[in-house]
Design a protein around this motif. Structure first.
Motif, PDB file in Angstrom:
ATOM      1  N   LEU A   1      -1.555  -0.767  -4.156  1.00  0.00           N
ATOM      2  CA  LEU A   1      -2.763  -0.152  -4.090  1.00  0.00           C
ATOM      3  C   LEU A   1      -2.133   1.382  -3.687  1.00  0.00           C
ATOM      4  O   LEU A   1      -1.212   1.641  -2.656  1.00  0.00           O
ATOM      5  N   ILE A   2      -2.223   2.190  -4.528  1.00  0.00           N
ATOM      6  CA  ILE A   2      -1.735   3.652  -4.529  1.00  0.00           C
ATOM      7  C   ILE A   2      -2.656   4.710  -4.045  1.00  0.00           C
ATOM      8  O   ILE A   2      -3.849   4.814  -4.956  1.00  0.00           O
ATOM      9  N   VAL A   3      -2.355   5.198  -2.957  1.00  0.00           N
ATOM     10  CA  VAL A   3      -3.060   6.630  -2.858  1.00  0.00           C
ATOM     11  C   VAL A   3      -2.314   7.816  -3.345  1.00  0.00           C
ATOM     12  O   VAL A   3      -1.090   7.873  -3.090  1.00  0.00           O
TER      13      VAL A   3
ATOM     14  N   LEU B   1       0.901  -1.115  -0.146  1.00  0.00           N
ATOM     15  CA  LEU B   1       0.171  -0.073  -0.012  1.00  0.00           C
ATOM     16  C   LEU B   1       1.012   1.206  -0.194  1.00  0.00           C
ATOM     17  O   LEU B   1       1.673   1.292   0.872  1.00  0.00           O
ATOM     18  N   LEU B   2       0.964   2.103  -0.976  1.00  0.00           N
ATOM     19  CA  LEU B   2       1.822   3.281  -1.274  1.00  0.00           C
ATOM     20  C   LEU B   2       0.960   4.497  -0.886  1.00  0.00           C
ATOM     21  O   LEU B   2      -0.090   4.585  -1.525  1.00  0.00           O
ATOM     22  N   ASP B   3       1.194   5.241   0.023  1.00  0.00           N
ATOM     23  CA  ASP B   3       0.709   6.422   0.444  1.00  0.00           C
ATOM     24  C   ASP B   3       1.370   7.713   0.031  1.00  0.00           C
ATOM     25  O   ASP B   3       2.289   7.959   0.531  1.00  0.00           O
ATOM     26  N   GLU B   4       0.599   8.037  -0.915  1.00  0.00           N
ATOM     27  CA  GLU B   4       1.260   9.414  -1.895  1.00  0.00           C
ATOM     28  C   GLU B   4       2.651   9.367  -2.051  1.00  0.00           C
ATOM     29  O   GLU B   4       3.497  10.170  -1.719  1.00  0.00           O
ATOM     30  N   PRO B   5       2.962   8.228  -2.897  1.00  0.00           N
ATOM     31  CA  PRO B   5       4.296   8.191  -3.269  1.00  0.00           C
ATOM     32  C   PRO B   5       5.237   9.175  -3.958  1.00  0.00           C
ATOM     33  O   PRO B   5       6.397   9.144  -3.925  1.00  0.00           O
ATOM     34  N   PHE B   6       4.216   9.925  -4.588  1.00  0.00           N
ATOM     35  CA  PHE B   6       5.001  11.021  -5.445  1.00  0.00           C
ATOM     36  C   PHE B   6       5.102  12.431  -4.791  1.00  0.00           C
ATOM     37  O   PHE B   6       5.500  13.302  -5.324  1.00  0.00           O
ATOM     38  N   ALA B   7       4.367  12.538  -3.546  1.00  0.00           N
ATOM     39  CA  ALA B   7       4.249  13.720  -2.775  1.00  0.00           C
ATOM     40  C   ALA B   7       5.624  13.999  -2.307  1.00  0.00           C
ATOM     41  O   ALA B   7       6.521  13.448  -1.714  1.00  0.00           O
ATOM     42  N   GLY B   8       6.139  15.259  -2.770  1.00  0.00           N
ATOM     43  CA  GLY B   8       7.203  16.022  -2.356  1.00  0.00           C
ATOM     44  C   GLY B   8       8.463  15.478  -3.202  1.00  0.00           C
ATOM     45  O   GLY B   8       9.431  15.553  -3.015  1.00  0.00           O
ATOM     46  N   VAL B   9       8.199  14.974  -4.294  1.00  0.00           N
ATOM     47  CA  VAL B   9       9.280  14.162  -5.257  1.00  0.00           C
ATOM     48  C   VAL B   9       9.274  15.253  -6.391  1.00  0.00           C
ATOM     49  O   VAL B   9       8.244  15.600  -6.983  1.00  0.00           O
ATOM     50  N   ASN B  10      10.683  15.545  -6.625  1.00  0.00           N
ATOM     51  CA  ASN B  10      10.641  16.372  -8.005  1.00  0.00           C
ATOM     52  C   ASN B  10      10.146  15.820  -9.277  1.00  0.00           C
ATOM     53  O   ASN B  10      10.258  14.596  -9.226  1.00  0.00           O
ATOM     54  N   PRO B  11       9.514  16.605  -9.846  1.00  0.00           N
ATOM     55  CA  PRO B  11       8.329  16.012 -11.029  1.00  0.00           C
ATOM     56  C   PRO B  11       9.334  15.064 -12.075  1.00  0.00           C
ATOM     57  O   PRO B  11       8.527  14.457 -12.653  1.00  0.00           O
ATOM     58  N   VAL B  12      10.465  15.638 -12.110  1.00  0.00           N
ATOM     59  CA  VAL B  12      11.459  14.824 -13.107  1.00  0.00           C
ATOM     60  C   VAL B  12      11.635  13.392 -12.808  1.00  0.00           C
ATOM     61  O   VAL B  12      11.544  12.455 -13.439  1.00  0.00           O
ATOM     62  N   ARG B  13      11.405  13.299 -11.488  1.00  0.00           N
ATOM     63  CA  ARG B  13      11.541  11.832 -10.792  1.00  0.00           C
ATOM     64  C   ARG B  13      10.512  11.070 -10.830  1.00  0.00           C
ATOM     65  O   ARG B  13      10.320   9.626 -10.301  1.00  0.00           O
ATOM     66  N   ILE B  14       9.422  11.687 -10.973  1.00  0.00           N
ATOM     67  CA  ILE B  14       8.145  10.960 -10.736  1.00  0.00           C
ATOM     68  C   ILE B  14       8.076   9.932 -11.739  1.00  0.00           C
ATOM     69  O   ILE B  14       7.809   8.750 -11.596  1.00  0.00           O
ATOM     70  N   GLY B  15       8.365  10.493 -13.213  1.00  0.00           N
ATOM     71  CA  GLY B  15       8.338   9.312 -14.055  1.00  0.00           C
ATOM     72  C   GLY B  15       9.432   8.197 -13.981  1.00  0.00           C
ATOM     73  O   GLY B  15       9.011   6.932 -14.011  1.00  0.00           O
TER      74      GLY B  15
END
Ligand SMILES: Nc1ncnc2c1ncn2[C@@H]1O[C@H](COP(=O)(O)OP(=O)(O)OP(=O)(O)O)[C@@H](O)[C@H]1O
Ligand SMILES: [Mg+2]
Length: 252
Positions: free
Chosen positions: A204-206, A172-186
């Motif tokens: 399961l991704i929030v 269960l991933l709780d906001e894995p992209f929060a606070g992550v540099n947009p380039v790194r999100i990919g």
């Protein structure tokens, strides 16, 4: 694999999760979206065992797990990450992974501390596992840095690495992209795809990043004020009137 039925969670008299049901199949990637305060993290806490549910049933691989502590659920293969990463800042990245490893054969870690021969073998086995995990996430080069020295994105990956040490079959991933540099999100999205495709790990991704959810998930649930208000194919769900209305004026 995971079947949540009619789960409610209360904080005192306040009902934060209200009669929520959802399921995730083996190897499936499923999204959970919703406005701030909808109850997503609270539902995660109930599924992973940090908070008790007031009602309902949570079955994992066919077994009821309601009432079991979080470490038992993790041992069965159900683990979660936290919205705010919980690394040990004064330990190195490798040390963070060594304390996270839960191997049933290391039933009592303290016992092995006192049996030096065994401790050595255990540590070596775990170190090899940790290196493999760090390499798979592209962060082997930070292995010996203190966790406090990592960037926001690297801390998210460390959080994931600690969970992977437990050899989960669902995360269960709780906001894995929060606070992550947009380039790194990919790059992180690629990692999730690989975990699902190569290791068969269900996710399961929030997330508030709806585009990312749409691209990663085969199905999407949406929560609002404690209730699951929609579920199905991601683009159909996001375009539905119910969901559009719930998001109107809310922070997406
Ligand atoms: N420890 C707590 N005690 C009391 N109320 C809480 C507690 N934690 C959360 N809440 C409340 O429960 C509701 C659901 O919170 P939760 O954190 O689960 O929402 P969320 O969907 O994860 O939101 P976000 O997208 O902002 O992370 C909110 O109204 C929140 O204020
Ligand atoms: Mg939350």
């Amino acid at each position: 694999m995971l079947k949540v039925e009619n789960v409610s969670v209360k904080y005192g008299p306040f009902i934060a999760v209200d009669d929520a049901s959802l399921e995730v199949g083996a190897g499936e990637t499923v999204g959970l979206a919703g406005t701030n305060g909808a109850g997503k993290s609270t539902l995660f806490a109930a599924i992973a065992g940090q908070l008790p549910a007031a009602t309902g049933s949570i079955r994992f691989q066919g077994k009821e797990i309601m009432g079991q502590p979080s470490y038992t659920r993790a041992g069965l293969g159900l683990s979660r990450t936290f919205q705010v990463p919980r690394e040990f800042g004064k330990l190195t990245v490798l040390e963070n992974l060594l304390v996270a490893a839960s191997d049933p054969r290391d039933e009592n870690m303290l016992t092995s501390w006192f049996r030096r021969g065994r401790m050595h073998a255990t540590t070596q086995r775990r170190t090899e596992q940790a290196d493999t995990v760090l390499e798979s996430l592209g962060i082997l080069h930070v292995r010996d840095l203190l966790a406090s020295q990592l960037s926001g994105g690297q801390k998210k990956l460390l959080e994931l690495a600690r969970v992977l040490m437990q050899k989960p079959s669902i995360i269960l991933l709780d906001e894995p992209f929060a606070g992550v540099n947009p380039v790194r999100i990919g790059e992180m999205m690629e990692i999730f795809r690989t975990l699902a495709a190569k290791q068969g790990i269900a996710l399961l991704i929030v997330e508030h990043h709806l585009q990312a959810l749409q691209s990663l998930c085969s199905r999407l649930y949406v929560m609002d004020q404690g209730r699951i208000i929609a579920h199905g194919d991601p683009s159909t769900v996001l375009n539905s009137k119910t969901v559009q209305d719930a998001y109107m004026g809310g922070v997406i």
